[in-house]
Each structure stands twice: as structure tokens, then as C-alpha cells.
Scaffold this motif. Structure first.
Motif, short mmCIF file in Angstrom:
data_model
loop_
_atom_site.label_atom_id
_atom_site.label_comp_id
_atom_site.label_asym_id
_atom_site.label_seq_id
_atom_site.Cartn_x
_atom_site.Cartn_y
_atom_site.Cartn_z
N UNK A 142 -14.09 -3.02 5.64
CA UNK A 142 -14.69 -2.05 6.55
C UNK A 142 -14.27 -2.26 8.00
N UNK A 143 -13.90 -3.49 8.35
CA UNK A 143 -13.56 -3.77 9.73
C UNK A 143 -12.11 -3.43 10.06
N UNK A 144 -11.29 -3.24 9.04
CA UNK A 144 -9.88 -2.97 9.26
C UNK A 144 -9.63 -1.47 9.36
N UNK A 145 -8.98 -1.06 10.43
CA UNK A 145 -8.70 0.34 10.65
C UNK A 145 -7.25 0.63 10.26
N UNK A 146 -7.03 1.63 9.46
CA UNK A 146 -5.70 1.96 8.98
C UNK A 146 -5.32 3.38 9.33
N UNK A 147 -4.01 3.62 9.35
CA UNK A 147 -3.53 4.99 9.49
C UNK A 147 -3.61 5.67 8.13
N UNK A 148 -3.14 6.89 8.07
CA UNK A 148 -3.24 7.66 6.82
C UNK A 148 -1.84 7.97 6.31
N UNK A 149 -1.18 7.02 5.68
CA UNK A 149 0.13 7.35 5.11
C UNK A 149 -0.03 8.16 3.84
N UNK A 150 0.72 9.23 3.73
CA UNK A 150 0.65 10.06 2.53
C UNK A 150 2.04 10.60 2.23
N UNK A 151 2.25 10.96 0.99
CA UNK A 151 3.57 11.39 0.54
C UNK A 151 3.55 12.88 0.24
N UNK A 152 4.59 13.57 0.72
CA UNK A 152 4.71 15.01 0.52
C UNK A 152 6.06 15.33 -0.12
N UNK A 153 6.10 16.41 -0.89
CA UNK A 153 7.36 16.89 -1.45
C UNK A 153 8.05 17.74 -0.38
N UNK A 154 9.29 17.42 -0.09
CA UNK A 154 10.01 18.11 0.98
C UNK A 154 10.15 19.60 0.71
N UNK A 155 10.37 19.97 -0.56
CA UNK A 155 10.56 21.38 -0.88
C UNK A 155 9.32 22.22 -0.58
N UNK A 156 8.15 21.58 -0.54
CA UNK A 156 6.93 22.32 -0.22
C UNK A 156 6.77 22.51 1.28
N UNK A 157 7.43 21.67 2.08
CA UNK A 157 7.28 21.74 3.53
C UNK A 157 8.37 22.60 4.17
N UNK A 158 9.59 22.54 3.64
CA UNK A 158 10.70 23.28 4.24
C UNK A 158 10.44 24.78 4.40
N UNK A 159 9.83 25.46 3.41
CA UNK A 159 9.57 26.91 3.60
C UNK A 159 8.69 27.23 4.80
N UNK A 170 -1.32 30.13 7.52
CA UNK A 170 -1.88 28.83 7.15
C UNK A 170 -1.30 28.36 5.83
N UNK A 171 -0.87 27.10 5.80
CA UNK A 171 -0.32 26.49 4.59
C UNK A 171 -1.10 25.21 4.31
N UNK A 172 -1.74 25.13 3.17
CA UNK A 172 -2.45 23.93 2.75
C UNK A 172 -1.63 23.22 1.67
N UNK A 173 -1.08 22.07 2.00
CA UNK A 173 -0.19 21.35 1.09
C UNK A 173 -0.88 20.07 0.60
N UNK A 174 -0.91 19.89 -0.67
CA UNK A 174 -1.52 18.69 -1.26
C UNK A 174 -0.60 17.50 -1.08
N UNK A 175 -1.19 16.36 -0.73
CA UNK A 175 -0.39 15.15 -0.59
C UNK A 175 -0.86 14.08 -1.56
N UNK A 176 -0.05 13.06 -1.71
CA UNK A 176 -0.34 11.95 -2.59
C UNK A 176 -0.59 10.70 -1.76
N UNK A 177 -1.70 10.01 -2.03
CA UNK A 177 -1.98 8.75 -1.34
C UNK A 177 -0.90 7.73 -1.68
N UNK A 178 -0.53 6.92 -0.72
CA UNK A 178 0.50 5.92 -0.97
C UNK A 178 0.36 4.78 0.03
#
Length: 300
Positions: A53-70, A109-117
Motif C-alpha cells: 500500500x505504501x508503494x506508488x506505481x505508474x500504470x504500465x499497460x499494453x495496447x495493440x498498435x493496429x487499434x491505435x493507428x486508425x 471518442x475512442x475507448x480502447x481496451x488495454x492489457x495489464x502488464x
């Protein structure tokens, strides 16, 4: 980044936004970092890890490039019609929202699902490389344009007197049907020229073309750090608001293959599973603090 892999890590941190990618063979790693000052408004909130609980982390997540390029397709249209782009993350909903605020009140608006990693971070001590070249991106692009698009690898050889880019061919190549290109540059054509060791390194051209396209758009010089064959070569650009780094494996002449197992960008858990194989060239960090410590250490 799309030239590196089909997916990328979207990693917002306190200092800015990092986009990272590594190819499937782990022979190429790319990172593009946008400083928080690059954006008109940047708000970062740390995410607490459930077990610590005391450790603060960033939010790394993985996205598929083909979903972002459009989302950013047709740059000319975007420049004419889009006034602002808003990017926000929703950890609980596991999606990233891209909003294009266009003229006349139109909002896309584009809502893209990401994968935790796990965080992805390659650490390469480029300051320890004996050979350092710095050249304007336009000059380097003019050199690379002479190589055909079908050319997969090129060889960079350096001596204190000259720099040579040439086509790489296998020993059993039929030279009567192959076009060979060789371009030589003098030290005076570089913004910075340091050759501590005569060397000849061979690397993939596809990934370099991606960096050149980005560096030309930013109009910044490209720095090249490298050592002997078989060790990674780093191409990087740096500006006040953004940085980019492409680290590529080079061909090991003794075995005639790229050492993917001795070069790569791995998550912290993968590094533990594999062992110390990567310690000789590249390691991975789990946090920004650890990355800073590793960067100052002598990683060869």
C-alpha cells in the motif's frame, strides 16, 4: 514504434508519457518519451499496488498498435480539423480513452481496451560505448534512401578516418543478381565524431527507418552509440520536450546470427525467470528509481 512490434507499452509516469515496444525476437527495443511539458495539460496520479500500500506505481499497460493507428490516420486531415487531443486512462475499466476535439464542436471518442502488464525498460549503458557519432537526421535519411526497401540489414563500419554504410549480404549470395550499395562519409560531416575502436556492426534497417521518420519530423540530430559486432547499437534523439531511443541487436560474425538471447527488453518477472543471462548487455527495471540506479552503474 509500429516498425518494431504489433503492440506497445503505454506508460504514463510523473515526468511524462513513455511509449515502449520490443519485437518478438527481442532483438529490437524502442522507447519514445514525451515530457509533461510537451502537453498543454498533463495530470498524473500514482496507482497503489494492492500488496504494497505504501508503494506508488505508474500504470504500465499494453495496447495493440493496429487499434491505435486508425485514431491518428490521415495526418493532414487531423491538422486541419482537430483542435486538441485528450488522452485519459481508466484503470478500473481497463481502457484508454482518446478524444479528438474537432472544429464546430465535433468530438470523436475512442475507448480502447488495454492489457495489464509489468513495466518494460531496457537499460543500455551507451555512455560506455567507445564509438559515438552525432549526425543530422536529414543527412542520415539521405544516406539510407540509397538502400532499396528490400534491403533487410546494413553494415556500419568506422575508423578514425571515415564512416561507411554498406549493404550486408550472405556469403552464398549470387552477386550477379544483387545490387550492392556503399556510402562513405568523412568525420567533418558529423556534428560529433568519436571513434575509440575500429569496428564493423551489422543491424536491421527496418527499425532504423522508423526512427529516421520520427527524427526528421522533429528536426533533431541522431546520436549513434556502439561497440564491436555482437553488441547492441543505440540510435537516439533528444529534445527539450521529447526523447526517443532505438536499441538494436547486431550480428555476431563468429556465429552469423543475431544474439536475441543476449539482448532484449524484459519485464522484471521475466528477468527473474530467465536468470542472469541478460546481465552482460541489458537488464530491466521495475521502477523509475531502480532504473536511475541501474543507469549509473556499469552495465556492459
Amino acid at each position: 514504434i509500429a516498425r518494431i512490434s504489433d503492440e506497445f507499452w503505454f506508460d504514463p509516469i510523473e515526468k511524462g508519457l513513455a511509449l515502449r515496444s520490443v519485437n518478438s525476437s527481442r532483438s529490437a527495443y524502442a522507447c519514445v518519451f514525451f515530457s509533461s511539458m510537451f502537453f498543454q495539460h498533463y495530470c498524473w496520479t500514482a496507482v497503489s499496488q494492492p500488496c504494497q500500500k505504501e508503494k506508488q506505481l505508474s500504470l504500465p499497460c499494453k495496447l495493440i498498435i493496429k487499434s491505435v493507428l486508425p485514431v491518428f490516420r490521415c495526418v493532414n486531415v487531423l491538422e486541419r480539423n482537430v483542435e486538441r487531443c485528450s488522452i485519459s486512462t481508466n484503470p478500473s475499466g481497463h481502457h484508454i480513452t482518446f478524444q479528438l476535439l474537432c472544429r464546430h464542436g465535433v468530438v470523436k471518442t475512442y475507448n480502447l481496451t488495454f492489457q495489464d502488464c509489468d513495466p518494460l525498460q531496457a537499460v543500455f549503458a551507451k555512455h560506455m560505448c567507445p564509438n559515438i557519432l552525432k549526425v543530422h537526421s536529414r543527412l542520415l535519411a539521405d544516406v539510407m534512401i540509397h538502400f532499396p526497401t528490400s534491403q533487410e540489414e546494413i553494415t556500419l563500419s568506422v575508423t578514425p578516418m571515415k564512416v561507411c554504410f554498406k549493404s550486408y549480404t550472405e556469403e552464398d549470395t549470387d552477386f550477379s543478381r544483387t545490387m550492392l550499395t556503399e556510402i562513405q562519409l568523412s568525420p567533418e560531416e558529423f556534428d560529433y565524431f568519436q571513434v575509440g575502436v575500429d569496428s564493423e556492426v551489422t543491424f536491421c534497417l527496418k527499425e532504423l527507418r522508423g526512427l529516421l521518420a520520427f527524427s526528421e519530423a522533429a528536426s533533431v540530430p541522431v546520436s549513434i552509440h556502439f561497440d564491436r559486432c555482437g553488441r547492441p547499437i543505440a540510435f537516439s534523439i533528444e529534445d527539450l520536450l521529447l526523447e526517443a531511443s532505438f536499441i538494436l541487436a547486431t550480428l555476431c560474425e563468429a556465429e552469423k546470427e543475431f544474439h536475441s538471447l543476449f539482448f532484449g527488453a524484459v519485464s522484471y518477472k521475466e528477468k527473474e525467470a530467465i536468470g542472469d543471462t541478460f546481465q552482460s548487455l541489458v537488464t530491466a527495471s521495475d521502477t523509475e528509481e531502480e532504473f536511475g540506479a541501474l543507469q549509473s552503474s556499469q552495465v556492459l
